[in-house]
Design a protein around this motif. Structure first.
Motif, PDB file in Angstrom:
ATOM      1  N   ARG A 136     -10.530  -0.345   4.120  1.00  0.00           N
ATOM      2  CA  ARG A 136     -10.503   0.818   3.224  1.00  0.00           C
ATOM      3  C   ARG A 136     -10.056   2.070   3.971  1.00  0.00           C
ATOM      4  N   ALA A 137     -10.532   2.239   5.199  1.00  0.00           N
ATOM      5  CA  ALA A 137     -10.154   3.413   5.988  1.00  0.00           C
ATOM      6  C   ALA A 137      -8.650   3.445   6.222  1.00  0.00           C
ATOM      7  N   LEU A 138      -8.078   2.329   6.637  1.00  0.00           N
ATOM      8  CA  LEU A 138      -6.636   2.314   6.896  1.00  0.00           C
ATOM      9  C   LEU A 138      -5.829   2.488   5.612  1.00  0.00           C
ATOM     10  N   ALA A 139      -6.324   1.907   4.512  1.00  0.00           N
ATOM     11  CA  ALA A 139      -5.602   2.022   3.247  1.00  0.00           C
ATOM     12  C   ALA A 139      -5.526   3.473   2.771  1.00  0.00           C
ATOM     13  N   VAL A 140      -6.645   4.176   2.837  1.00  0.00           N
ATOM     14  CA  VAL A 140      -6.717   5.544   2.306  1.00  0.00           C
ATOM     15  C   VAL A 140      -6.208   6.574   3.302  1.00  0.00           C
ATOM     16  N   LEU A 141      -6.536   6.381   4.569  1.00  0.00           N
ATOM     17  CA  LEU A 141      -6.289   7.426   5.568  1.00  0.00           C
ATOM     18  C   LEU A 141      -4.965   7.284   6.308  1.00  0.00           C
ATOM     19  N   PRO A 183      12.276  21.304   3.136  1.00  0.00           N
ATOM     20  CA  PRO A 183      11.351  20.180   2.954  1.00  0.00           C
ATOM     21  C   PRO A 183      10.297  20.119   4.053  1.00  0.00           C
ATOM     22  N   ARG A 184       9.049  19.919   3.617  1.00  0.00           N
ATOM     23  CA  ARG A 184       7.936  19.919   4.560  1.00  0.00           C
ATOM     24  C   ARG A 184       6.964  18.796   4.238  1.00  0.00           C
ATOM     25  N   ILE A 185       6.463  18.160   5.283  1.00  0.00           N
ATOM     26  CA  ILE A 185       5.373  17.192   5.165  1.00  0.00           C
ATOM     27  C   ILE A 185       4.275  17.621   6.125  1.00  0.00           C
ATOM     28  N   VAL A 186       3.052  17.727   5.606  1.00  0.00           N
ATOM     29  CA  VAL A 186       1.901  18.016   6.463  1.00  0.00           C
ATOM     30  C   VAL A 186       0.855  16.936   6.223  1.00  0.00           C
ATOM     31  N   ASN A 187       0.490  16.247   7.293  1.00  0.00           N
ATOM     32  CA  ASN A 187      -0.551  15.227   7.250  1.00  0.00           C
ATOM     33  C   ASN A 187      -1.846  15.801   7.804  1.00  0.00           C
ATOM     34  N   ILE A 188      -2.930  15.570   7.084  1.00  0.00           N
ATOM     35  CA  ILE A 188      -4.230  16.040   7.558  1.00  0.00           C
ATOM     36  C   ILE A 188      -4.939  14.888   8.264  1.00  0.00           C
ATOM     37  N   ALA A 189      -5.143  15.034   9.553  1.00  0.00           N
ATOM     38  CA  ALA A 189      -5.841  14.011  10.333  1.00  0.00           C
ATOM     39  C   ALA A 189      -7.248  14.522  10.649  1.00  0.00           C
ATOM     40  N   SER A 190      -7.632  14.567  11.899  1.00  0.00           N
ATOM     41  CA  SER A 190      -8.977  14.984  12.282  1.00  0.00           C
ATOM     42  C   SER A 190      -9.048  15.068  13.798  1.00  0.00           C
ATOM     43  N   GLU A 203     -11.219  13.688  15.240  1.00  0.00           N
ATOM     44  CA  GLU A 203     -11.636  12.324  15.589  1.00  0.00           C
ATOM     45  C   GLU A 203     -10.462  11.503  16.104  1.00  0.00           C
ATOM     46  N   ALA A 204      -9.243  11.942  15.819  1.00  0.00           N
ATOM     47  CA  ALA A 204      -8.064  11.281  16.375  1.00  0.00           C
ATOM     48  C   ALA A 204      -7.874  11.623  17.837  1.00  0.00           C
ATOM     49  N   LEU A 205      -8.524  12.677  18.298  1.00  0.00           N
ATOM     50  CA  LEU A 205      -8.330  13.182  19.663  1.00  0.00           C
ATOM     51  C   LEU A 205      -9.526  12.906  20.562  1.00  0.00           C
ATOM     52  N   GLY A 206     -10.677  12.672  19.956  1.00  0.00           N
ATOM     53  CA  GLY A 206     -11.898  12.376  20.698  1.00  0.00           C
ATOM     54  C   GLY A 206     -12.943  11.888  19.725  1.00  0.00           C
ATOM     55  N   TYR A 251     -12.470   5.074  11.255  1.00  0.00           N
ATOM     56  CA  TYR A 251     -11.950   6.395  10.888  1.00  0.00           C
ATOM     57  C   TYR A 251     -11.080   6.964  12.005  1.00  0.00           C
ATOM     58  N   ALA A 252     -11.576   6.870  13.237  1.00  0.00           N
ATOM     59  CA  ALA A 252     -10.836   7.410  14.376  1.00  0.00           C
ATOM     60  C   ALA A 252      -9.507   6.688  14.571  1.00  0.00           C
ATOM     61  N   ALA A 253      -9.505   5.381  14.395  1.00  0.00           N
ATOM     62  CA  ALA A 253      -8.267   4.615  14.545  1.00  0.00           C
ATOM     63  C   ALA A 253      -7.249   5.010  13.477  1.00  0.00           C
ATOM     64  N   ALA A 254      -7.720   5.173  12.246  1.00  0.00           N
ATOM     65  CA  ALA A 254      -6.813   5.567  11.164  1.00  0.00           C
ATOM     66  C   ALA A 254      -6.249   6.956  11.412  1.00  0.00           C
ATOM     67  N   LYS A 255      -7.096   7.875  11.829  1.00  0.00           N
ATOM     68  CA  LYS A 255      -6.633   9.246  12.060  1.00  0.00           C
ATOM     69  C   LYS A 255      -5.701   9.333  13.271  1.00  0.00           C
ATOM     70  N   ALA A 256      -5.968   8.532  14.304  1.00  0.00           N
ATOM     71  CA  ALA A 256      -5.026   8.475  15.429  1.00  0.00           C
ATOM     72  C   ALA A 256      -3.691   7.913  14.969  1.00  0.00           C
ATOM     73  N   GLY A 257      -3.738   6.975  14.045  1.00  0.00           N
ATOM     74  CA  GLY A 257      -2.506   6.457  13.463  1.00  0.00           C
ATOM     75  C   GLY A 257      -1.716   7.531  12.744  1.00  0.00           C
ATOM     76  N   VAL A 258      -2.412   8.446  12.099  1.00  0.00           N
ATOM     77  CA  VAL A 258      -1.732   9.553  11.400  1.00  0.00           C
ATOM     78  C   VAL A 258      -0.970  10.428  12.392  1.00  0.00           C
ATOM     79  N   THR A 259      -1.547  10.679  13.563  1.00  0.00           N
ATOM     80  CA  THR A 259      -0.833  11.495  14.545  1.00  0.00           C
ATOM     81  C   THR A 259       0.409  10.776  15.052  1.00  0.00           C
ATOM     82  N   GLY A 260       0.294   9.466  15.258  1.00  0.00           N
ATOM     83  CA  GLY A 260       1.471   8.701  15.682  1.00  0.00           C
ATOM     84  C   GLY A 260       2.526   8.644  14.606  1.00  0.00           C
TER      85      GLY A 260
END
Length: 255
Positions: free
Chosen positions: A113-118, A139-146, A148-151, A159-168
């Protein structure tokens, strides 16, 4: 090159816009004269947010959207473009909490669920929006991570894995879409006063803020929203692939 500091007349799609940072983002863009498409899984809640903006004279409409549903994503993006005549800005703000110990028997379900949504939802929304963003002048795209992606925090690995994925994903898409003039950036909020964190005892929040943040307080959703707005200005045309903490100095502080 348009280096204005106005998003007036632009169309922005904000996911997770019924509450918290998503709603604050919709409010900020509406106040700046943008056409705002608010989406959230709960139609009644997001409709209330859109109606509030419309009653105040702003251009805003609501859509029900479960970002874990790829077909809904395609349909909503299409409807937004049809309603407003295009799409200039995508803000991926929808989120969920996903605390679970790695040895919990329900961990796989929480992970999926975390990976699907986040994370997966972000790339699906980008792919659905891409043909329309390519026709935009800014054109602009802004992704909201956390942060938690950094520490990370204990029991927060999904959650942390999904948010780190957003940064990548943000960095990779910035490189891939740069040739089209599409900027892709990521904000990593720290402790923000949202529905989830407001449920914590105030004393606990203050103890955490004093111990972990440089500013010794939680942030307001509007403080994240204004950073999002800044990244979406036409004048922000040379900022892409950035991962920006909005965390009161949490990541900067050692002790």
């Amino acid at each position: 090159m348009d280096l204005s500091r106005s998003v007036q007349g632009s169309t922005v799609l904000v996911t997770g816009a019924a509450s918290g940072m998503g709603r604050a983002t919709a409010e900020v863009f509406a106040a700046e004269g943008a056409h705002v498409a608010l989406s959230d899984i709960r139609l009644e809640s997001v409709r209330g947010a859109a109606d509030d903006l419309a009653h105040r004279g702003f251009s805003a409409e609501a859509w029900a959207l479960d970002v874990a549903d790829g077909e809904q994503i395609k349909a909503v993006v299409g409807e937004v473009v049809q309603r407003f005549g295009g799409l200039d800005i995508l803000v991926n703000s929808a989120g969920i909490s996903a605390f679970c110990a790695i040895d919990d028997p329900h961990y796989d379900a929480v992970w999926d669920r975390a990976l699907a949504v986040l994370l997966t939802a972000h790339q699906r929304l980008v792919r659905a929006a891409l043909p329309h963003l390519r026709r935009s002048k800014a054109p602009r795209i802004v992704n909201i991570a956390s942060t938690e992606a950094l520490g990370a925090t204990s029991r927060d690995s999904a959650y942390a894995a999904a948010k780190a994925g957003v940064t990548g994903l943000t960095r990779a898409l910035a490189v891939e879409l740069g040739k089209d003039g599409i900027t892709v950036n990521c904000i990593c909020p720290g402790p923000i006063l949202t529905g989830m964190t407001e449920a914590l005892p105030e004393a606990d929040r203050q103890t955490f803020a004093n111990r972990r943040t440089a500013l010794r307080r939680y942030g307001q959703p509007e403080e994240v929203a204004h950073m999002t707005l800044s990244l979406c200005l036409p004048a922000a045309s040379y900022v892409t692939g950035a991962v920006i903490p909005v965390d009161g100095g949490l990541m900067a502080r050692n002790a």
